[in-house]
Write a protein that holds these residues in place. Structure first.
Motif, PDB file in Angstrom:
ATOM      1  N   ALA A  82      64.500  44.741  37.880  1.00  0.00           N
ATOM      2  CA  ALA A  82      64.601  44.671  36.423  1.00  0.00           C
ATOM      3  C   ALA A  82      65.838  43.861  36.085  1.00  0.00           C
ATOM      4  O   ALA A  82      66.854  43.943  36.777  1.00  0.00           O
ATOM      5  N   VAL A  83      65.744  43.097  35.012  1.00  0.00           N
ATOM      6  CA  VAL A  83      66.889  42.329  34.519  1.00  0.00           C
ATOM      7  C   VAL A  83      67.068  42.643  33.040  1.00  0.00           C
ATOM      8  O   VAL A  83      66.099  42.698  32.286  1.00  0.00           O
ATOM      9  N   MET A  84      68.320  42.895  32.663  1.00  0.00           N
ATOM     10  CA  MET A  84      68.634  43.089  31.251  1.00  0.00           C
ATOM     11  C   MET A  84      69.766  42.130  30.893  1.00  0.00           C
ATOM     12  O   MET A  84      70.898  42.295  31.344  1.00  0.00           O
ATOM     13  N   GLY A 143      64.813  42.175  24.013  1.00  0.00           N
ATOM     14  CA  GLY A 143      64.149  42.373  22.730  1.00  0.00           C
ATOM     15  C   GLY A 143      64.038  43.859  22.450  1.00  0.00           C
ATOM     16  O   GLY A 143      64.741  44.682  23.064  1.00  0.00           O
ATOM     17  N   GLU A 144      63.155  44.205  21.536  1.00  0.00           N
ATOM     18  CA  GLU A 144      62.999  45.617  21.174  1.00  0.00           C
ATOM     19  C   GLU A 144      62.681  46.456  22.412  1.00  0.00           C
ATOM     20  O   GLU A 144      61.840  46.094  23.220  1.00  0.00           O
ATOM     21  N   GLY A 145      63.403  47.555  22.585  1.00  0.00           N
ATOM     22  CA  GLY A 145      63.239  48.403  23.759  1.00  0.00           C
ATOM     23  C   GLY A 145      64.103  47.974  24.932  1.00  0.00           C
ATOM     24  O   GLY A 145      64.056  48.580  25.992  1.00  0.00           O
ATOM     25  N   GLY A 146      64.902  46.930  24.747  1.00  0.00           N
ATOM     26  CA  GLY A 146      65.793  46.430  25.790  1.00  0.00           C
ATOM     27  C   GLY A 146      67.076  45.948  25.146  1.00  0.00           C
ATOM     28  O   GLY A 146      67.606  46.590  24.246  1.00  0.00           O
ATOM     29  N   PHE A 147      67.538  44.805  25.584  1.00  0.00           N
ATOM     30  CA  PHE A 147      68.752  44.236  25.011  1.00  0.00           C
ATOM     31  C   PHE A 147      68.393  43.306  23.862  1.00  0.00           C
ATOM     32  O   PHE A 147      67.528  42.444  23.996  1.00  0.00           O
ATOM     33  N   VAL A 148      69.069  43.466  22.740  1.00  0.00           N
ATOM     34  CA  VAL A 148      68.896  42.590  21.581  1.00  0.00           C
ATOM     35  C   VAL A 148      70.178  41.775  21.427  1.00  0.00           C
ATOM     36  O   VAL A 148      71.275  42.348  21.375  1.00  0.00           O
ATOM     37  N   TYR A 204      75.748  48.462  24.812  1.00  0.00           N
ATOM     38  CA  TYR A 204      74.849  47.901  25.827  1.00  0.00           C
ATOM     39  C   TYR A 204      73.973  49.016  26.395  1.00  0.00           C
ATOM     40  O   TYR A 204      74.473  50.049  26.829  1.00  0.00           O
ATOM     41  N   PRO A 205      72.656  48.835  26.409  1.00  0.00           N
ATOM     42  CA  PRO A 205      71.741  49.925  26.786  1.00  0.00           C
ATOM     43  C   PRO A 205      71.568  50.113  28.300  1.00  0.00           C
ATOM     44  O   PRO A 205      70.488  49.937  28.862  1.00  0.00           O
ATOM     45  N   TRP A 206      72.642  50.482  28.965  1.00  0.00           N
ATOM     46  CA  TRP A 206      72.605  50.697  30.418  1.00  0.00           C
ATOM     47  C   TRP A 206      71.492  51.652  30.839  1.00  0.00           C
ATOM     48  O   TRP A 206      70.848  51.465  31.869  1.00  0.00           O
ATOM     49  N   ARG A 207      71.295  52.718  30.071  1.00  0.00           N
ATOM     50  CA  ARG A 207      70.279  53.717  30.440  1.00  0.00           C
ATOM     51  C   ARG A 207      68.903  53.075  30.550  1.00  0.00           C
ATOM     52  O   ARG A 207      68.108  53.422  31.427  1.00  0.00           O
ATOM     53  N   THR A 208      68.618  52.138  29.676  1.00  0.00           N
ATOM     54  CA  THR A 208      67.337  51.430  29.718  1.00  0.00           C
ATOM     55  C   THR A 208      67.162  50.709  31.050  1.00  0.00           C
ATOM     56  O   THR A 208      66.077  50.727  31.634  1.00  0.00           O
ATOM     57  N   ALA A 209      68.235  50.096  31.528  1.00  0.00           N
ATOM     58  CA  ALA A 209      68.172  49.381  32.807  1.00  0.00           C
ATOM     59  C   ALA A 209      67.895  50.340  33.959  1.00  0.00           C
ATOM     60  O   ALA A 209      67.059  50.071  34.828  1.00  0.00           O
TER      61      ALA A 209
END
Length: 181
Positions: free
Chosen positions: A116-118, A148-153, A165-170
């Motif tokens: 995965a890449v963010m 984008g939505e659900g990740g990094f904007v 920064y949404p680290w948890r998403t990664a």
């Protein structure tokens, strides 16, 4: 002991300064974490590298091994590249493996390692036509792109908030690798 290995790879963007907390979160999720950095990120974290190695139990990597030098890292079950700068995303998509980190993830595509890449870019970089094309190339190669939505904007130039920064998403993007087969 954690029996699945996560390669956590980070570029030189300000969220990298929070990487120790992210390593601890990944370990709490059941990962054995190996931390890899771009050369610039390694320079930014130079004063913390020994502590990060102690935290992970593995040397922090940012450069190629010398010929004949053994790799002491276990093989990865998954790779997360976050934060991924404009430069890292584009080099990876174009196959420019002049840095160790990009070489590992470029090869990871062929090895079919879950990845995965963010990104972490401002809106001016995101507007460059190469960026969307690079993200599409990575998606097409099987990399989970968290953008984008659900990740990094993207944020406005000068408006970065590293704490947002949404680290948890990664980390969640590769959590399915931990589920029993």
């Amino acid at each position: 002991m954690n029996d699945r290995t996560l390669y956590l790879f980070s570029s030189a963007a300000s969220p990298v300064f929070d990487v120790a907390r992210v390593v601890e979160e990944a370990q709490a999720d059941g990962w054995d974490v190996c931390l890899g950095l771009t050369p610039t990120a390694a320079r930014w974290l130079a004063g913390s590298l020994d502590g990060l190695a102690a935290l992970t139990g593995h040397p922090v990597r940012w450069d190629h091994l010398l010929p004949g030098q053994p790799d002491v890292w276990p093989g990865p079950d998954a790779i997360v590249v976050a934060p991924a700068t404009f430069n890292t995303v584009n080099r990876w998509a174009l196959g420019f493996t002049d840095t160790w980190l990009v070489g590992v993830v470029a090869e990871g595509i062929g090895k079919r390692i879950p990845m995965a890449v963010m990104p972490c870019v401002n809106s001016a970089y995101a507007a460059h036509p190469r960026f969307d094309l690079s993200l599409e190339i990575l998606r097409g190669a099987g990399v989970r792109v968290l953008y984008g939505e659900g990740g990094f904007v993207p944020y406005e130039p000068g408006g970065e908030d590293p704490a947002a920064y949404p680290w948890r998403t990664a980390l969640d993007a590769v959590a399915d690798v931990l589920r029993p087969v």
